[in-house]
Design an enzyme around this catalytic site. Sequence first.
Site, PDB file in Angstrom:
ATOM      1  CG  HIS A 100      -1.825  -0.893   1.130  1.00 16.94           C
ATOM      2  ND1 HIS A 100      -3.057  -0.792   0.301  1.00 16.94           N
ATOM      3  CD2 HIS A 100      -2.319  -2.329   1.997  1.00 16.94           C
ATOM      4  CE1 HIS A 100      -3.833  -2.033   0.340  1.00 16.94           C
ATOM      5  NE2 HIS A 100      -3.180  -2.845   1.257  1.00 16.94           N
ATOM      6  CG  HIS A 126       6.509   5.292   4.338  1.00 16.75           C
ATOM      7  ND1 HIS A 126       7.437   5.112   5.764  1.00 16.75           N
ATOM      8  CD2 HIS A 126       5.304   5.755   4.664  1.00 16.75           C
ATOM      9  CE1 HIS A 126       6.684   5.321   6.550  1.00 16.75           C
ATOM     10  NE2 HIS A 126       5.509   5.729   6.095  1.00 16.75           N
ATOM     11  CG  HIS A 128       1.306   7.787   3.734  1.00 17.84           C
ATOM     12  ND1 HIS A 128       0.433   6.767   4.225  1.00 17.84           N
ATOM     13  CD2 HIS A 128       2.387   7.687   4.525  1.00 17.84           C
ATOM     14  CE1 HIS A 128       1.603   5.716   4.954  1.00 17.84           C
ATOM     15  NE2 HIS A 128       2.506   6.503   5.309  1.00 17.84           N
ATOM     16  CG  HIS A 145       5.409   9.597   6.950  1.00 17.34           C
ATOM     17  ND1 HIS A 145       4.333   8.952   7.300  1.00 17.34           N
ATOM     18  CD2 HIS A 145       4.987  10.743   7.103  1.00 17.34           C
ATOM     19  CE1 HIS A 145       3.329   9.315   7.544  1.00 17.34           C
ATOM     20  NE2 HIS A 145       3.620  10.716   7.323  1.00 17.34           N
ATOM     21  CB  THR A 213       0.312   6.693  10.079  1.00 20.85           C
ATOM     22  OG1 THR A 213       1.348   6.529   9.053  1.00 20.85           O
ATOM     23  CG2 THR A 213       0.785   7.919  10.938  1.00 20.85           C
TER      24      THR A 213
END
Length: 276
Positions: A100, A126, A128, A145, A213
């Site tokens: 994801h 990574h 998001h 992040h 998260t």
Amino acid sequence: MTKLSFHLLFCSIFYALVLLLSRPAVSQEVDNESGFNYNEDGNKGPSHWGELKQEWHECKTGKMQSPIDLSHQRVQIVHKFVDSKIAYNPTNATLMNRGHDIMLKWSDDAGYIEINGTRYFLKQCHWHSPSEHTINGEKFALEAHLVHQSHNGNIAVIGILYDIGHSDYFLSTIKEHLEEISETNEYIELNDIDPSLVEMKSSIYYQYYGSLTVPPCTQNVLWIIVKKVRSVASYQLELLRVAVHDDSNTNARPVQPLNNRIIQLRFRSQHNEKEH
């Protein structure tokens, strides 16, 4: 059972517990994210993460969860400068599709950030989309992040927010690799990836204590969110999403309750470092 057998059994259990408890906290962030998703209508979505595995219970019960809304009405301005330093090194890294998100995992000598005398060593980065953190309720196109860990296992994450605009230089340097991982590979080994090319240096940032998260939503994570919003090209954002190979149009966890936590707006001394 003989005394010798009992002693060996006791020692085996003892050392197993030592190994389990000594695992660094950052390693608890799952590398394979196939066990959950971001579909709020499904039984593996964010509101159910804490029910999927016992070790993920903090996703549901934790009172220091991330992300949060960085509301200016809640922010405590700290005028005292924080003594900090950024010392990153170009080194080998692995570009990985975790199901994801796309993660870039550096080797052990990628450098560190130092905050008030504590060094947090860079482990991975990574992305998001859209952003997980919001400012006064506003979401942004992308959030990066940069995950760090100290020698005693404490985690610090630098968060960078992006709006659609001109292309991001760091993402442009790994564009071909993102295309490659999208078409054929789950991971790619890369040479001499320089984390200092990530535009994250800023003299003003938000700071609070929260959690990872993604499951297991480990708490007591030091969050440093850069106040200056950067820019990313729409094709770069699309490339990050296409490379993931899932059916979701988001990989952002919803905003979590603040629960009376303190959000600080802090200013850092930069040791002659130049802001991008």
